[in-house]
Design an enzyme around this catalytic site. Structure first.
Site, PDB file in Angstrom:
ATOM      1  N   MET A   1      19.960  33.863   8.683  1.00 54.97           N
ATOM      2  CA  MET A   1      21.387  33.679   8.458  1.00 54.97           C
ATOM      3  C   MET A   1      20.940  34.091   7.409  1.00 54.97           C
ATOM      4  O   MET A   1      20.287  33.702   6.393  1.00 54.97           O
ATOM      5  CB  MET A   1      21.509  32.284   9.100  1.00 54.97           C
ATOM      6  CG  MET A   1      23.373  32.042   8.028  1.00 54.97           C
ATOM      7  SD  MET A   1      22.935  30.688   8.578  1.00 54.97           S
ATOM      8  CE  MET A   1      24.450  30.039   7.164  1.00 54.97           C
ATOM      9  N   LEU A 208      25.480  28.296  17.672  1.00 54.75           N
ATOM     10  CA  LEU A 208      24.614  28.187  16.123  1.00 54.75           C
ATOM     11  C   LEU A 208      25.557  30.330  15.980  1.00 54.75           C
ATOM     12  O   LEU A 208      25.272  30.098  14.983  1.00 54.75           O
ATOM     13  CB  LEU A 208      23.352  28.859  16.872  1.00 54.75           C
ATOM     14  CG  LEU A 208      22.431  27.258  15.731  1.00 54.75           C
ATOM     15  CD1 LEU A 208      21.243  27.277  16.299  1.00 54.75           C
ATOM     16  CD2 LEU A 208      22.166  27.142  14.589  1.00 54.75           C
ATOM     17  N   ILE A 211      27.947  30.242  12.910  1.00 53.60           N
ATOM     18  CA  ILE A 211      27.124  30.183  11.618  1.00 53.60           C
ATOM     19  C   ILE A 211      26.284  31.404  11.418  1.00 53.60           C
ATOM     20  O   ILE A 211      25.916  31.458  10.202  1.00 53.60           O
ATOM     21  CB  ILE A 211      26.735  28.758  11.369  1.00 53.60           C
ATOM     22  CG1 ILE A 211      25.945  28.697  12.072  1.00 53.60           C
ATOM     23  CG2 ILE A 211      27.414  27.794  11.154  1.00 53.60           C
ATOM     24  CD1 ILE A 211      24.848  27.654  11.048  1.00 53.60           C
ATOM     25  N   GLU A 212      25.533  32.332  12.590  1.00 51.50           N
ATOM     26  CA  GLU A 212      24.798  33.278  12.272  1.00 51.50           C
ATOM     27  C   GLU A 212      25.340  35.085  12.127  1.00 51.50           C
ATOM     28  O   GLU A 212      25.848  35.476  11.299  1.00 51.50           O
ATOM     29  CB  GLU A 212      24.277  33.377  13.042  1.00 51.50           C
ATOM     30  CG  GLU A 212      23.075  32.161  13.449  1.00 51.50           C
ATOM     31  CD  GLU A 212      21.635  32.316  12.216  1.00 51.50           C
ATOM     32  OE1 GLU A 212      21.940  34.012  12.052  1.00 51.50           O
ATOM     33  OE2 GLU A 212      21.441  32.092  12.057  1.00 51.50           O
ATOM     34  N   SER A 213      26.767  34.697  13.153  1.00 50.09           N
ATOM     35  CA  SER A 213      27.196  36.030  13.304  1.00 50.09           C
ATOM     36  C   SER A 213      28.843  36.269  13.252  1.00 50.09           C
ATOM     37  O   SER A 213      29.337  37.317  13.554  1.00 50.09           O
ATOM     38  CB  SER A 213      26.734  37.123  14.234  1.00 50.09           C
ATOM     39  OG  SER A 213      26.742  36.733  15.556  1.00 50.09           O
TER      40      SER A 213
END
Length: 672
Positions: A1, A208, A211-213
């Protein structure tokens, strides 16, 4: 990230206005917001046990509330100036909403960066002034507000320490991107949660990717992380197939199972979910070192005390970001109201029993339902170009209900279209001036080492102009495959089965450096129509990896490019530039200017009729224009002005890179 932070004369004057008319300008640009008021802007929602056992330590509340504001309050036109260690100390908010309406994305990015630097220096000055004399009697209202932010810090040098360059930080809001991620997540979430339950992992961890992609299956980072789960190649290869034909990091469900297993293994190794989740960003070995170094598994203590060059701001905040994202997603209506969620995917999956060319798969699917690229993001461009075949075991994802027809077609394919081993044949490439082995390898989707071995090259530098190189490929390139190879890998095209001349519905995936104006010029549509088709509030609300619908344009563009000589008049639409119009018709900007007696490339207005010369005449024109570089110009902006590529101008002027220009320099513009 990665962390979420991320030229014309108007841009040059921007910083001068910011400093010259300091108070009046700052009053409009900077919204100073007290931290307590900011926190009150968000609803506080009790999760009623939905945290699924995820710890929420009191020591992380300040960080969680900060990220809730970044995710749900501030758009990408806002920048928050804050303390890196105490995220609740928000010194000021920069609001660039007005600038976003009139600047290109490149101009806005540069302008924001300059304003951020100035504002951080201004805040530093205020903090240093407080360090020298904090007595309330002499303080301004703003100094009193900043003083109140640090009132609970008992350290005698608290103002000087807060003024340290490493402590002051700018964070851009991502509300628009986060909201889009919430919408897209509905497409995958039911099956993702089923996968996590099957793997014995808390289903809350399926958030998750927010906030990653932002649930972008085609997302790529600068360090090579890919897909919605952002696996880097090293970690991805432990769980997924990454070949010339298929990169399973991009498959939303296969990668989800890999993420569940990776997270479960992190938990089994580290013993707590805060550590296991942070290890998704920092790595399990890194978190194990942190536990040994600090002597505790408490995440708050590790964040406060663990010192490592690689344990930076992103790693320290990863768990707090996850908790903030989980809370917002679980209660999205409290933050965004009623929004339109994407419908759940209804798809069929057929595991392949042979090596099969993508052209054969496309033939058996036909043109019904969604585009195959959308359903099969793991299939790499080399497979669409016919340079690599899909392997046995790969599950082709099809429009829902189409499996029987596909299977029937698949069974009738000739044996030459279904191989038990990967077919290999050789094509040839003649080396041209300026080409390198790495560029040739990238063009054909093969590795540099493969090219070296195939051609018995001692090193990657031992090639010469005119040399014939053997290119190992996957299969004969049929007519249908050749057509697909001409398509850019970021564009999906769905053809009508009944009329070859029917309009083409086009999808474009935004790449790094692209602007809405450039994309509009490429497809021959107006910026306004692009914004309307994609519900964009402004021309700057696009980001890398975003999927844009191109309204009914593909066939028209192809038609204009193939028969530009028959098109003589173009009416200027809102947002168009002369460079974009020239690109649509395959002519040079200079020839357009000459044909219409324009004094410069900027002298066009909406509704104006332009005479477009034939592309043949334009192609025969070899005149060279000289351009004098002005302050603030870049090679990219000059190339756009004249409808040329950056590389062509670099070659014409012997420039080693695009940054080797300066004000007053004269450049030769080829093909004018």
């Amino acid at each position: 990230m990665q962390e979420h932070v991320s030229k014309d004369r108007r841009l040059e004057r921007g910083p001068e206005r910011l400093s010259g008319r300091s108070r009046s300008r700052l009053g409009r640009l900077i919204g100073v917001v007290v931290a307590a008021a900011l926190a009150a802007a968000l609803p506080r929602v009790a999760l009623a046990g939905e945290l699924e056992g995820f710890e929420r330590p009191a020591g992380l509340e300040e960080r969680i509330e900060f990220w809730k504001q970044i995710f749900a309050v501030y758009s990408d036109a806002h920048v928050v100036i804050h303390d890196r260690e105490h995220l609740g100390r928000i010194y000021s908010i920069l609001d660039f909403s007005r600038e976003a309406q009139r600047m290109s994305s490149d101009q806005l990015r540069r302008y924001m960066r300059q304003a951020e630097t100035r504002e951080i220096e201004r805040i530093r000055g205020l903090l240093i002034g407080l360090h020298r004399d904090p007595s309330p009697a002499r303080l301004t209202v703003e100094e009193m507000r900043i003083r109140s932010l640090l009132i609970d810090d008992p350290h005698p040098d608290r103002y000087r320490r807060a003024a340290d360059a490493k402590r002051l930080r700018a964070q851009r809001g991502i509300r628009d991107r986060f909201l889009e991620g919430v919408r897209i997540s509905a497409r995958y979430m039911p099956r993702m949660e089923e996968i996590f339950r099957d793997e014995g992992v808390p289903v809350g961890l399926t958030r998750l990717p927010l906030i990653e992609s932002s649930f972008n299956t085609f997302a790529y980072s600068k360090v090579g992380a890919a897909g919605m789960w952002q696996f880097v190649p090293g970690t991805g290869k432990l769980y997924l197939k990454i070949t010339g034909a298929v990169d399973e990091r991009l498959d939303p469900f296969v990668a989800t199972r890999a993420a569940a297993r990776f997270l479960r293994e992190n938990y089994e190794r580290l013993g707590t979910w805060p550590l296991a989740i942070t290890a998704y960003n920092h790595g399990p070995a890194g978190m194990a070192r942190a536990v040994r170094s600090v002597g505790t598994r408490d995440i708050v203590t590790i964040i406060d005390r663990y010192q490592s060059p690689t344990f930076g701001f992103a790693s320290k905040n990863f768990y707090a970001e996850f908790l903030a994202a989980l809370e917002i997603h679980r209660n999205y209506r409290n933050y965004f109201g009623d929004i339109d969620l994407h419908p759940e995917w209804v798809v069929d999956e057929i595991p392949l029993r042979h090596y099969v060319a993508m052209a054969s798969v496309e033939k058996c699917v036909g043109n019904a339902g969604p585009d195959l690229r959308d359903l099969n993001p793991a299939v790499r461009p080399a497979a669409y170009r016919g340079r690599s075949w899909l392997p046995p075991g790969y599950a082709v994802r099809l429009p829902g209900g189409s499996a029987p027809a596909f299977q029937s077609c698949y069974d009738t394919l000739p044996s030459s279209a279904k191989r038990t081993s990967h077919p290999v044949m050789v094509r040839y490439h003649t080396v041209r001036r300026g080409e390198t082995l790495s560029r040739i390898a990238a063009r054909y989707g093969v590795g540099v080492s493969t090219l070296r071995r195939t051609n018995n090259l001692r090193s990657a530098n031992h090639i010469r102009i005119g040399q014939r190189l053997k290119i190992p490929t996957s299969a004969p390139v049929s007519t249908s495959v050749a057509r697909s190879s001409s398509r850019p890998p970021s564009t999906s095209v769905t053809r009508s089965p009944s009329r070859s001349a029917a309009p083409v519905a086009t999808t474009h995936w935004v790449r790094s450096g692209e602007t809405l104006g450039r994309i509009a010029g490429r497809y021959g549509v107006s910026i306004a129509s692009l914004r309307q088709a994609n519900n964009l509030r402004s021309a700057n609300h696009i980001w890398v990896g975003q999927r844009l619908k191109i309204p009914g344009s593909g066939a028209a563009v192809a038609s204009r490019k193939s028969s530009a000589a028959s098109t003589s008049v173009h009416r200027v639409r809102s947002g168009e530039t002369l460079g974009g119009i020239a690109g649509q018709y395959g002519v040079s900007v200079t020839s357009l200017r000459r044909s219409n007696n324009l004094s410069s490339a900027n002298h066009i207005i909406v509704g104006q009729k332009l005479t477009v010369p034939s592309s043949g005449a334009s192609a025969r024109s070899t005149a060279t224009v000289t351009h004098k570089v002005r302050s603030g110009e870049t090679l990219a902006s000059i190339a756009r002005r004249y409808g040329q590529s950056v590389d062509s101008i670099r070659r014409a002027n012997g420039l080693r890179n695009a940054n080797q220009i300066q004000a007053g320099q004269r450049l030769r513009i080829p093909g004018g």
